[in-house]
Design a protein around this motif. Structure first.
Motif, PDB file in Angstrom:
ATOM      1  N   VAL A  13       0.837  -1.201   0.000  1.00 29.83           N
ATOM      2  CA  VAL A  13       0.000   0.000   0.000  1.00 29.83           C
ATOM      3  C   VAL A  13       0.875   1.256   0.000  1.00 29.83           C
ATOM      4  O   VAL A  13       0.529   2.258  -0.613  1.00 29.83           O
ATOM      5  CB  VAL A  13      -0.967  -0.013   1.210  1.00 29.83           C
ATOM      6  CG1 VAL A  13      -1.620   1.330   1.410  1.00 29.83           C
ATOM      7  CG2 VAL A  13      -2.027  -1.085   1.016  1.00 29.83           C
ATOM      8  N   LYS A  14       2.022   1.198   0.667  1.00 32.55           N
ATOM      9  CA  LYS A  14       2.928   2.347   0.689  1.00 32.55           C
ATOM     10  C   LYS A  14       3.426   2.685  -0.717  1.00 32.55           C
ATOM     11  O   LYS A  14       3.687   3.842  -1.014  1.00 32.55           O
ATOM     12  CB  LYS A  14       4.132   2.064   1.584  1.00 32.55           C
ATOM     13  CG  LYS A  14       3.820   1.999   3.049  1.00 32.55           C
ATOM     14  CD  LYS A  14       5.078   1.704   3.824  1.00 32.55           C
ATOM     15  CE  LYS A  14       4.807   1.434   5.282  1.00 32.55           C
ATOM     16  NZ  LYS A  14       6.028   1.086   6.008  1.00 32.55           N
ATOM     17  N   GLU A  15       3.563   1.680  -1.573  1.00 34.25           N
ATOM     18  CA  GLU A  15       4.142   1.862  -2.896  1.00 34.25           C
ATOM     19  C   GLU A  15       3.109   2.021  -4.012  1.00 34.25           C
ATOM     20  O   GLU A  15       3.414   2.588  -5.046  1.00 34.25           O
ATOM     21  CB  GLU A  15       5.045   0.667  -3.229  1.00 34.25           C
ATOM     22  CG  GLU A  15       6.141   0.413  -2.219  1.00 34.25           C
ATOM     23  CD  GLU A  15       7.116   1.555  -2.100  1.00 34.25           C
ATOM     24  OE1 GLU A  15       7.434   2.174  -3.139  1.00 34.25           O
ATOM     25  OE2 GLU A  15       7.535   1.869  -0.972  1.00 34.25           O
ATOM     26  N   ASP A  16       1.921   1.499  -3.830  1.00 33.35           N
ATOM     27  CA  ASP A  16       0.923   1.441  -4.898  1.00 33.35           C
ATOM     28  C   ASP A  16      -0.204   2.433  -4.620  1.00 33.35           C
ATOM     29  O   ASP A  16      -1.096   2.168  -3.811  1.00 33.35           O
ATOM     30  CB  ASP A  16       0.381   0.016  -5.000  1.00 33.35           C
ATOM     31  CG  ASP A  16      -0.559  -0.198  -6.172  1.00 33.35           C
ATOM     32  OD1 ASP A  16      -1.091   0.788  -6.721  1.00 33.35           O
ATOM     33  OD2 ASP A  16      -0.760  -1.370  -6.538  1.00 33.35           O
ATOM     34  N   GLN A  17      -0.203   3.564  -5.304  1.00 33.85           N
ATOM     35  CA  GLN A  17      -1.194   4.600  -5.046  1.00 33.85           C
ATOM     36  C   GLN A  17      -2.604   4.182  -5.443  1.00 33.85           C
ATOM     37  O   GLN A  17      -3.569   4.579  -4.803  1.00 33.85           O
ATOM     38  CB  GLN A  17      -0.803   5.886  -5.754  1.00 33.85           C
ATOM     39  CG  GLN A  17       0.429   6.524  -5.148  1.00 33.85           C
ATOM     40  CD  GLN A  17       0.803   7.822  -5.828  1.00 33.85           C
ATOM     41  OE1 GLN A  17       0.267   8.163  -6.876  1.00 33.85           O
ATOM     42  NE2 GLN A  17       1.729   8.551  -5.237  1.00 33.85           N
ATOM     43  N   ALA A  18      -2.733   3.378  -6.485  1.00 37.17           N
ATOM     44  CA  ALA A  18      -4.066   2.922  -6.899  1.00 37.17           C
ATOM     45  C   ALA A  18      -4.667   2.014  -5.827  1.00 37.17           C
ATOM     46  O   ALA A  18      -5.845   2.149  -5.477  1.00 37.17           O
ATOM     47  CB  ALA A  18      -3.986   2.200  -8.239  1.00 37.17           C
ATOM     48  N   LEU A  19      -3.871   1.092  -5.319  1.00 35.19           N
ATOM     49  CA  LEU A  19      -4.339   0.201  -4.251  1.00 35.19           C
ATOM     50  C   LEU A  19      -4.661   1.022  -3.008  1.00 35.19           C
ATOM     51  O   LEU A  19      -5.673   0.804  -2.351  1.00 35.19           O
ATOM     52  CB  LEU A  19      -3.282  -0.859  -3.942  1.00 35.19           C
ATOM     53  CG  LEU A  19      -3.575  -1.819  -2.806  1.00 35.19           C
ATOM     54  CD1 LEU A  19      -4.883  -2.576  -3.044  1.00 35.19           C
ATOM     55  CD2 LEU A  19      -2.419  -2.793  -2.616  1.00 35.19           C
ATOM     56  N   GLN A  20      -3.824   1.979  -2.723  1.00 36.22           N
ATOM     57  CA  GLN A  20      -4.044   2.845  -1.572  1.00 36.22           C
ATOM     58  C   GLN A  20      -5.372   3.586  -1.683  1.00 36.22           C
ATOM     59  O   GLN A  20      -6.140   3.656  -0.722  1.00 36.22           O
ATOM     60  CB  GLN A  20      -2.895   3.846  -1.532  1.00 36.22           C
ATOM     61  CG  GLN A  20      -2.774   4.633  -0.280  1.00 36.22           C
ATOM     62  CD  GLN A  20      -1.537   5.486  -0.378  1.00 36.22           C
ATOM     63  OE1 GLN A  20      -1.641   6.593  -0.905  1.00 36.22           O
ATOM     64  NE2 GLN A  20      -0.420   4.982   0.079  1.00 36.22           N
ATOM     65  N   ALA A  21      -5.672   4.099  -2.858  1.00 38.00           N
ATOM     66  CA  ALA A  21      -6.924   4.826  -3.071  1.00 38.00           C
ATOM     67  C   ALA A  21      -8.125   3.910  -2.890  1.00 38.00           C
ATOM     68  O   ALA A  21      -9.128   4.304  -2.293  1.00 38.00           O
ATOM     69  CB  ALA A  21      -6.939   5.453  -4.459  1.00 38.00           C
ATOM     70  N   ARG A  22      -8.028   2.689  -3.408  1.00 35.48           N
ATOM     71  CA  ARG A  22      -9.148   1.745  -3.260  1.00 35.48           C
ATOM     72  C   ARG A  22      -9.383   1.412  -1.794  1.00 35.48           C
ATOM     73  O   ARG A  22     -10.531   1.347  -1.343  1.00 35.48           O
ATOM     74  CB  ARG A  22      -8.857   0.450  -4.030  1.00 35.48           C
ATOM     75  CG  ARG A  22      -8.960   0.599  -5.524  1.00 35.48           C
ATOM     76  CD  ARG A  22      -8.755  -0.718  -6.226  1.00 35.48           C
ATOM     77  NE  ARG A  22      -9.856  -1.622  -5.936  1.00 35.48           N
ATOM     78  CZ  ARG A  22      -9.784  -2.935  -6.083  1.00 35.48           C
ATOM     79  NH1 ARG A  22      -8.676  -3.509  -6.508  1.00 35.48           N
ATOM     80  NH2 ARG A  22     -10.821  -3.698  -5.801  1.00 35.48           N
ATOM     81  N   LEU A  23      -8.319   1.173  -1.062  1.00 36.83           N
ATOM     82  CA  LEU A  23      -8.466   0.790   0.337  1.00 36.83           C
ATOM     83  C   LEU A  23      -8.918   1.966   1.198  1.00 36.83           C
ATOM     84  O   LEU A  23      -9.683   1.789   2.141  1.00 36.83           O
ATOM     85  CB  LEU A  23      -7.166   0.194   0.860  1.00 36.83           C
ATOM     86  CG  LEU A  23      -6.784  -1.147   0.226  1.00 36.83           C
ATOM     87  CD1 LEU A  23      -5.397  -1.582   0.691  1.00 36.83           C
ATOM     88  CD2 LEU A  23      -7.806  -2.218   0.527  1.00 36.83           C
ATOM     89  N   LYS A  24      -8.471   3.174   0.861  1.00 40.75           N
ATOM     90  CA  LYS A  24      -8.891   4.351   1.621  1.00 40.75           C
ATOM     91  C   LYS A  24     -10.353   4.687   1.365  1.00 40.75           C
ATOM     92  O   LYS A  24     -11.000   5.335   2.180  1.00 40.75           O
ATOM     93  CB  LYS A  24      -8.019   5.545   1.257  1.00 40.75           C
ATOM     94  CG  LYS A  24      -6.655   5.497   1.916  1.00 40.75           C
ATOM     95  CD  LYS A  24      -5.767   6.613   1.444  1.00 40.75           C
ATOM     96  CE  LYS A  24      -6.192   7.940   1.969  1.00 40.75           C
ATOM     97  NZ  LYS A  24      -5.214   9.014   1.656  1.00 40.75           N
TER      98      LYS A  24
END
Length: 77
Positions: A13-24
């Motif tokens: 999640v620290k490295e992948d902004q798309a995954l981060q956005a989905r999880l947030k």
């Protein structure tokens, strides 16, 4: 092994902004786990909570809001 998956997800999640956005975008733990499983990470809510509880405030902030670094250099007035 599933606890390790939770650790790996938090690192990803620290490295992948798309995954981060989905999880947030979700505040529902079941939806969070579902998104993680779609990305190949398999763990329970309890294992995720255990992993999160081991993070420092700075590490957690880096995951939740990576654009804001630590502010230790700022002195309070």
């Amino acid at each position: 092994m599933t606890q390790q998956n939770a650790t790996q997800l938090l690192e990803a999640v620290k490295e992948d902004q798309a995954l981060q956005a989905r999880l947030k975008a979700t505040d529902n733990p079941e939806a969070f786990i579902k998104i993680a499983r779609e990305c190949g990470y398999d763990f329970t809510i309890e294992e995720l909570e255990a992993e999160i509880s081991q993070l420092s405030d700075e590490e957690l902030a880096a995951i939740v809001n990576p654009g804001w670094g630590t502010r230790r250099h700022i002195h309070p007035r």
